[in-house]
Structure formats: C-alpha cells, structure tokens
Design an enzyme around this catalytic site. Structure first.
Site: not given
Length: 362
Positions: A257, A261, A270
């Site tokens: 990805r 998100h 993160y």
C-alpha cells in the site's frame, strides 16, 4: 468429498523482476500484444483516477476515500479476466475493479461522495455493492456461489480482501464453507502489508497468508501482485476452476500500500520513509511498462498520448459527478429500518425543510 481436499504446497508465481526484466523464459501464452497493453492502459487510468479522487476529497468534494495506490495490477487483471456473468463481491478498495466491470467513473465518485446511487449503478448488474465491514463480503460471496452451484450455473464469484481482514472470523468461516461445499468462488487477498497501522508480521505469524487455505481444504497460491503477467496466469486459472466445478481457490497477491490507509489516515506515523522508498521500487506500473518497451509493444509517444486521454476521461467523469442533482432526501432514511423511528422521521422532515429553504433561497 475427501478427494477434493487440497494437500499441495503453496507456490509463488512471478515472471517479472521489479525492474521489469524477465526472471526466466516467458511462457508462450505471454507473447504478443494481448492483453498486456490493455492492462497497462487501465493501470495508468486507475492511478490517475486515484490521484484525482484524493484531490477531490482534499477540496471537500468527496468523502473519505480509500486509495488503491500500488495495488492497481491486482484489480485490473481480476476485472479483465472476469466474464460478464461472473459475480463480483467487492470491498471498499475495489473501485478500479468495478470500473473494469463497466461501472462508470462518475458512479464510483458518487459512492465516495456519500450518494447512495453510487451503490446501485445499473452497470453493476448482479455484482454486489462495496462492503465496508471487514471480511463480511467473503461470506456474502459464499452465499452467491452457493446459489450458482445449486442452479448449476457455470459462473464464478470473485471476492477480495485485505491482509488484515484474513484475521477475522468471517474470512475463516467463509473459506471453510467454500471448501466443505466446494463452491465456485475465488478469494483474492490484496496483501498490501498493512492493516491500517498494523504490519503484516504482527497480524499473522504464518509464513504465508495463503496457508490458511490448507486448513479449509482448498487450493492456496501466492502470486506477485505487482506482476500483471503472473496475476493473469494465477487468477485466470482460479476463475476457470471455479466455472468448471473444480472448487474454490485462495490467491494471496503480494503488493504494498503506497498510500495512506484512507484519506483519514497518516501513514508517516507508523511506517518509515525508507520502507516506503523500497516499496516504490516494486511499483507495478513501471514494471509492466519496462517489459512492454523491451517487447516493442509500447513507446513514449503512446505513453504521452494515453496519459492525456486518461486525464480527459477522468475530467469528463468528474464534471458529470459534480453536475449530478442531489439524491432524494428520503433515500438517506428509508432503508435503515422496516418502520422508521420517530426520531429519524423528525430528522427526515428537518432535512426536507432545509433543502426546500435552500431551493427557495436560490
């Protein structure tokens, strides 16, 4: 039923290296222009659409949006290989797959703009609308596949899920019943390495997610999700098995990805910039483009021409989306309860009055 249980190993299929160079002799079926140029054009369109959708969200013209950046090859190949009478049971990151199935771009934008008409595009035919709850779509897919099997219809159902969703009980129940009943369904895991902020290594300690298929007695395979040629082989064979009564398949497509998100997320909190940089080196678009160049199937003139044409197609779709009249107020309320609660009824009346006041003001 014992003879149908899958006892094989988990194999990884990959034909192209990250730099677009063949890893060995290419199969005979990979020779020629079809369908590789088509796949590449649709991947470019997908990436441009993704960027435009994020721009619309940032300017308040679209709701929270789930980017597909980095996963374009998976959606495009799956969409191209599905037959018109197959059934798609999507999740919230499958807008490009829906477009490959014929859903107009403006209808996809309607969905992400919060308009319920985007969940009922006539072009969906028997395909289901997006599922936002994690993994529930896998059970829905098994329900559809059961109906097809009982009716003896030679069609396949395809459903997709993220890597994080494979930790849900809904997913495990779905693959279990698919194996027990030998349903004509293909489960595709878009293993993009991150379930929002939780990395793949902390979701499941198994070496592969495809191994979960073995416990259900179904075929499990890994494929490089950034390699359109490998995807074509693995997904095509899985769909053919489903249509021919050979049972379900679980395909783990390994991707990354490259985006947040959703537009409500900040992935820099993160994951490291270095990890993202390394992932960009495995980007599916330049991988396929490099191979096409090496085969004299694509050149810079075609690239520039298609980039401009894709931009125009998206611009036209955006204009159509923005010009759509508002959806009916009743549509926001009437399909939530069998009998509308009094509090919700009052909200509906308030909304009607507000819209009527706005129209009068205009």
């Amino acid at each position: 039923m014992h003879e149908t249980r899958y006892r094989g190993e988990i194999h990884l299929t990959r034909y192209l290296a990250p730099d677009g160079q063949p890893l060995g002799e290419m199969p005979d079926w990979a020779q020629g222009t079809d369908p590789w140029c088509h796949y590449y054009r649709q991947m470019v369109l997908a990436r441009q659409f993704d960027a435009k959708a994020i721009s619309l969200q940032r300017t308040g013209q679209l709701g929270t949006y789930a980017s597909l950046l980095g996963g374009e090859a998976i959606d495009v190949v799956c969409g191209a290989l599905m037959q018109p009478d197959d059934v798609l049971v999507p999740y919230y990151r499958n807008h490009i797959l829906q477009m490959m199935r014929g859903v107009p771009m403006q209808d996809v934008l309607l969905y992400w703009g919060g308009d319920e008409r985007g969940s009922a595009s006539p072009a969906m035919r028997k395909d289901l609308p997006n599922a936002v709850p994690i993994a529930t779509q896998c059970l829905h897919a098994c329900g559809v596949a059961t109906a097809l099997k009982l009716r003896q219809q030679p069609q396949a159902v395809l459903t997709m899920i993220g890597d994080g969703g494979t930790s849900k009980g809904d997913f495990l129940e779905a693959i279990n019943v698919a194996g027990a009943w030998q349903l004509p369904v293909v489960f595709v895991i878009n293993n993009n390495q991150w379930a929002i902020s939780v990395p793949r290594a902390k979701q499941c300690i198994a070496p592969t997610l495809a191994q979960k298929a073995i416990g259900a007695g179904i075929r499990g395979e890994q494929v490089d999700g950034n390699d359109a040629i490998a995807l074509h082989e693995v997904v095509g064979q899985a769909l053919a098995r489903a249509r021919n009564g050979k049972g379900p398949t679980l395909v783990e497509a390994i991707s990354y990805r490259l985006s947040d998100h959703t537009t409500a997320d900040d992935a820099t909190r993160y994951r490291s910039a270095e990890e993202l940089k390394q992932a960009w080196a495995r980007d599916p678009l330049p991988r396929l483009r490099t191979w096409l160049h090496s085969q004299s199937l694509w050149d810079e003139q075609q690239e520039q021409s298609w980039q401009e044409e894709a931009k125009g197609l998206i611009s036209k779709a955006v204009d159509a989306y923005l010009a759509m009249p508002p959806q009916a107020i009743d549509d926001l309320f009437d399909y939530l309860y069998a009998e509308c609660p009094s509090g919700l009824q009052r909200q509906k009346e308030d909304m009607r009055l507000k819209r009527q006041g706005g129209e009068d003001h205009e």
